[in-house]
Design an enzyme around this catalytic site. Structure first.
Site, PDB file in Angstrom:
ATOM      1  CE1 TYR A   1      10.199   8.450   0.026  1.00  0.00           C
ATOM      2  CE2 TYR A   1      12.014   9.908  -0.592  1.00  0.00           C
ATOM      3  CZ  TYR A   1      11.458   8.639  -0.533  1.00  0.00           C
ATOM      4  OH  TYR A   1      12.177   7.566  -1.010  1.00  0.00           O
TER       5      TYR A   1
ATOM      6  CE  LYS B   1      12.176   6.697   2.499  1.00  0.00           C
ATOM      7  NZ  LYS B   1      12.098   5.247   2.705  1.00  0.00           N
TER       8      LYS B   1
HETATM    9  N1  NAD Z   1      13.731   3.572  -6.239  1.00  0.00           N
HETATM   10  C1  NAD Z   1      14.668   4.390  -5.793  1.00  0.00           C
HETATM   11  O1  NAD Z   1      15.588   4.799  -6.519  1.00  0.00           O
HETATM   12  C2  NAD Z   1      14.625   4.844  -4.352  1.00  0.00           C
HETATM   13  C3  NAD Z   1      15.393   5.950  -4.003  1.00  0.00           C
HETATM   14  C4  NAD Z   1      15.412   6.355  -2.679  1.00  0.00           C
HETATM   15  C5  NAD Z   1      14.696   5.642  -1.738  1.00  0.00           C
HETATM   16  N2  NAD Z   1      13.928   4.568  -2.105  1.00  0.00           N
HETATM   17  C6  NAD Z   1      13.230   3.829  -1.055  1.00  0.00           C
HETATM   18  O2  NAD Z   1      13.294   2.438  -1.307  1.00  0.00           O
HETATM   19  C7  NAD Z   1      12.120   1.800  -0.802  1.00  0.00           C
HETATM   20  C8  NAD Z   1      11.455   0.992  -1.897  1.00  0.00           C
HETATM   21  O3  NAD Z   1      11.115   1.882  -2.943  1.00  0.00           O
HETATM   22  P1  NAD Z   1      10.693   1.373  -4.381  1.00  0.00           P
HETATM   23  O4  NAD Z   1      11.238   2.360  -5.336  1.00  0.00           O
HETATM   24  O5  NAD Z   1      10.988  -0.076  -4.534  1.00  0.00           O
HETATM   25  O6  NAD Z   1       9.106   1.637  -4.265  1.00  0.00           O
HETATM   26  P2  NAD Z   1       7.827   0.761  -4.683  1.00  0.00           P
HETATM   27  O7  NAD Z   1       6.675   1.692  -4.637  1.00  0.00           O
HETATM   28  O8  NAD Z   1       8.103   0.004  -5.915  1.00  0.00           O
HETATM   29  O9  NAD Z   1       7.724  -0.266  -3.472  1.00  0.00           O
HETATM   30  C9  NAD Z   1       7.231   0.123  -2.213  1.00  0.00           C
HETATM   31  C10 NAD Z   1       6.375  -0.992  -1.677  1.00  0.00           C
HETATM   32  O10 NAD Z   1       5.874  -0.585  -0.387  1.00  0.00           O
HETATM   33  C11 NAD Z   1       4.522  -0.957  -0.308  1.00  0.00           C
HETATM   34  N3  NAD Z   1       3.823  -0.114   0.657  1.00  0.00           N
HETATM   35  C12 NAD Z   1       3.477   1.199   0.504  1.00  0.00           C
HETATM   36  N4  NAD Z   1       2.789   1.608   1.588  1.00  0.00           N
HETATM   37  C13 NAD Z   1       2.703   0.542   2.425  1.00  0.00           C
HETATM   38  C14 NAD Z   1       2.096   0.353   3.686  1.00  0.00           C
HETATM   39  N5  NAD Z   1       1.423   1.328   4.304  1.00  0.00           N
HETATM   40  N6  NAD Z   1       2.186  -0.867   4.276  1.00  0.00           N
HETATM   41  C15 NAD Z   1       2.856  -1.877   3.659  1.00  0.00           C
HETATM   42  N7  NAD Z   1       3.437  -1.752   2.445  1.00  0.00           N
HETATM   43  C16 NAD Z   1       3.361  -0.547   1.836  1.00  0.00           C
HETATM   44  C17 NAD Z   1       3.981  -0.789  -1.717  1.00  0.00           C
HETATM   45  O11 NAD Z   1       2.805  -1.560  -1.918  1.00  0.00           O
HETATM   46  C18 NAD Z   1       5.160  -1.287  -2.565  1.00  0.00           C
HETATM   47  O12 NAD Z   1       5.040  -2.664  -2.831  1.00  0.00           O
HETATM   48  C19 NAD Z   1      11.251   2.918  -0.256  1.00  0.00           C
HETATM   49  O13 NAD Z   1      11.505   3.036   1.133  1.00  0.00           O
HETATM   50  C20 NAD Z   1      11.751   4.144  -0.973  1.00  0.00           C
HETATM   51  O14 NAD Z   1      11.523   5.327  -0.242  1.00  0.00           O
HETATM   52  C21 NAD Z   1      13.869   4.174  -3.407  1.00  0.00           C
END
Ligand code: NAD
Length: 311
Positions: free
Chosen positions: A171, A175
């Site tokens: 991961y 990133k």
């Molecule tokens: N939530 C946090 O605090 C946090 C922290 C750091 C980074 N992020 C990043 O933010 C982004 C969103 O995260 P989130 O927490 O909303 O996650 P989440 O899992 O709620 O949403 C991710 C979405 O991506 C979709 N997805 C996964 N694989 C896929 C693929 N192969 N093709 C198309 N769609 C796909 C999933 O179906 C989901 O709807 C991500 O890039 C995550 O790494 C989130």
């Protein structure tokens, strides 16, 4: 609320969590959006096409769902083609889709590492590769007026890629690669007036919920993060895609509730000159003298952001 009127955006991973908040914000600011989301589980092992369809349905004409995986060859091109066909253009690409397959480096499976990179990094490169010729062409054709000030790429990254975190080789590696992709895209597209930035979000989503704290600081991080809404992240992404952000490119930001951060980017912080015949002792002395005071502490992103968020 009309700052993105006329713009067409492509958002991957836009059916849930932070991506969904970005889509809502784009629509609220007047954009039309293609959402590519395969509805997969956090580890990307099982997909569900109904997720993106159910998400898009209430928006009507302004959101076009595409229930495909960004890791599949040809999907990014098909998504760009859908934007052109349905909405007559494309101006914004947001790479938000991501999965997690954690494992300590001494036992993680190579196939898990590859799968995470395929979704989180190679999938994002595919989107940039498919979208950027359209954005460059928009600049040549002066879409929206001259100069073309609509072209935007935003990579949703993670502080894990900047600090590292236990068991997150895949991961964090993906990133960190996305930060580099934003930098290179910013350079390659600068002459077309297209910007590219990286944004590390913090928000309560199913991913935050899945964190297994490794220590007290990480437990504090999780408790705080679960109180943070995704809307401020989405607002900042909308800002980056607005006219006012035309000169903002190649930067790394983070948003946690009311807090917005600009990150430094690695640059040399100390320099030593060593003679060709220097011994290992000479090297050690130079490191102890000049570098050791500036070493980066071995802390994870969750430790660094264990402070109480302001929401
Ligand atoms: N939530 C946090 O605090 C946090 C922290 C750091 C980074 N992020 C990043 O933010 C982004 C969103 O995260 P989130 O927490 O909303 O996650 P989440 O899992 O709620 O949403 C991710 C979405 O991506 C979709 N997805 C996964 N694989 C896929 C693929 N192969 N093709 C198309 N769609 C796909 C999933 O179906 C989901 O709807 C991500 O890039 C995550 O790494 C989130």
């Amino acid at each position: 609320m009309n700052e993105l009127a006329g713009r067409v955006a492509l958002v991957t991973g836009g059916a849930r969590g932070i991506g969904a908040a970005i889509v809502r914000s784009f629509v609220a600011h007047g954009a039309r959006v293609v959402v590519v989301d395969d509805g997969s589980t956090i580890d990307g092992s099982t997909a569900d096409r109904t997720v993106v369809e159910a998400f898009a349905e209430p928006f009507g004409e302004v959101v076009a769902p595409m229930a495909r995986s960004v890791a599949e060859p040809g999907v990014a091109d098909a998504a760009v083609a859908l934007a052109l066909e349905r909405y007559g253009g494309l101006d914004i690409a947001v790479n938000c889709a991501a999965i997690l397959r954690d494992g300590f480096v001494f036992k993680a499976a190579t196939e898990d590492y590859e799968h995470v990179l395929r979704v989180n990094l190679i999938g994002a490169f595919g989107v940039v590769r498919a979208a950027s010729p359209v954005l460059r062409d928009n600049a040549k054709r002066e879409r929206g007026g001259a100069p073309y000030t609509w072209g935007r790429i935003v990579n949703i990254v993670s502080t894990a890629g900047l600090y590292g975190n236990y068991g997150q080789a895949a991961y964090a590696g993906a990133k960190a690669g996305l930060v580099a992709l934003a930098r290179v895209a910013a350079l390659d597209l600068a002459r077309s007036g297209v910007t590219a930035n990286a944004l590390a979000p913090f928000a309560a989503t199913r991913v935050t919920d899945s964190i297994v704290p490794q220590n007290e600081a990480q437990a504090a991080y999780k408790a705080g993060a679960l109180r943070v809404p995704a809307e401020p992240v989405a607002r900042f992404v909308s800002y980056l895609c607005s006219e006012r952000a035309q000169r903002v490119t190649g930067q790394v930001f983070a948003v946690r509730g009311a807090e917005t951060f600009l990150f430094s980017q690695p640059r040399p912080v100390a320099r030593e000159l060593l003679a060709p015949d220097a011994s290992l002792d000479d090297v050690a002395d130079a490191v102890d003298r000049s570098f050791a005071p500036s070493f980066t502490p071995l802390e994870t992103d969750l430790d660094a952001f264990a402070t109480e968020p302001v929401v």
